[in-house]
Scaffold this motif. Sequence first.
Motif, short mmCIF file in Angstrom:
data_model
loop_
_atom_site.label_atom_id
_atom_site.label_comp_id
_atom_site.label_asym_id
_atom_site.label_seq_id
_atom_site.Cartn_x
_atom_site.Cartn_y
_atom_site.Cartn_z
N ASP A 95 -24.54 -3.78 57.78
CA ASP A 95 -25.21 -4.82 57.00
C ASP A 95 -24.49 -6.15 57.25
OD1 ASP A 95 -25.92 -6.59 54.79
OD2 ASP A 95 -26.69 -4.82 53.74
N ILE A 96 -25.24 -7.20 57.58
CA ILE A 96 -24.63 -8.48 57.93
C ILE A 96 -23.83 -9.08 56.78
CG2 ILE A 96 -26.57 -9.96 57.24
CD1 ILE A 96 -26.10 -11.47 59.95
N ARG A 97 -24.09 -8.65 55.57
CA ARG A 97 -23.33 -9.16 54.43
C ARG A 97 -21.95 -8.53 54.31
NH1 ARG A 97 -28.10 -7.87 50.30
NH2 ARG A 97 -28.13 -6.10 51.75
N PHE A 98 -21.76 -7.39 55.00
CA PHE A 98 -20.50 -6.65 54.89
C PHE A 98 -20.01 -6.27 56.29
CE2 PHE A 98 -23.40 -5.58 51.36
CZ PHE A 98 -22.75 -6.26 50.34
N PRO A 99 -19.60 -7.26 57.08
CA PRO A 99 -19.24 -6.99 58.48
C PRO A 99 -17.97 -6.15 58.62
CG PRO A 99 -18.66 -9.24 57.88
CD PRO A 99 -19.44 -8.68 56.72
N ALA A 100 -18.05 -5.10 59.42
CA ALA A 100 -16.89 -4.24 59.69
C ALA A 100 -16.24 -4.70 60.99
CB ALA A 100 -17.33 -2.78 59.78
N ILE A 101 -15.63 -5.88 60.94
CA ILE A 101 -15.08 -6.52 62.13
C ILE A 101 -13.63 -6.91 61.84
CG2 ILE A 101 -15.35 -8.42 63.77
CD1 ILE A 101 -18.26 -8.66 62.75
#
Length: 243
Positions: A95-101
């Motif tokens: 989800d773009i609101r919760f980036p796993a980066i």
Amino acid sequence: MGDWYKDWFASDDYLNVYSHRDENEAKKFLSFILERLNLAPGSTVVDAACGAGRHANILNSFGFNVIAFDLSKTLLRKALENYGQKERLLFYRGDIRFPAIKKGINGIFNLFTSFGYFDTDHENFLFPQKVYELLTPDGFYVLDFLNSNYVSRNLVDKSEKVVNGKKIIETRKIVNGRVIKEISLISDANVEKYIESVRLYSFDEIKRNFEMIGYKSVDVFGSYSGDKFDLNLSKRLIVIFRK
């Protein structure tokens, strides 16, 4: 408008509606943008809301490490079918609101109007806010969005086309600062309906919100060919921000 994007981007018909967008167009556009970024080979970039992966694959072919994510299982499956997981190309669902980066990203590509989907400003600007701290000191963020002024003045109320034997009817209207597209896909006696709803942020609104996060805008263009941005005439709003 709720979670319209979950239904629409899960549909196999999404790519039929946008079949006029192809890899040649994407390659020319990215080549133009990269000429202005001075990005070293081997740099790590993110393709946010990557869809079926055409931009991610091209960025990878240019020699970059690419992290590409999307919420749609359907579009990610298509990306993997077309390009697969490679040594320097990673697709994952997110989800773009919760980036796993993780930290150390040289650049973000947020392309093809994959912005403004959510109901609140907070949610819409959450991704650029979160990734700001993950960018390297000279990192960049490329936003490819609608020119809201052009859309408001030139909205096409209705259009029709036939793709792969299906009739596609698209109706558009602007309600409460959002452009809403209703999509009907007709095949024999079957009718499927979907919605797109995008918040029409102006250039000034986008620039102000990004600058509040800490970004600086360094370039703005009005088309995929790199034409100068014109508030009234440009169909696209393409902005390069720097950290």
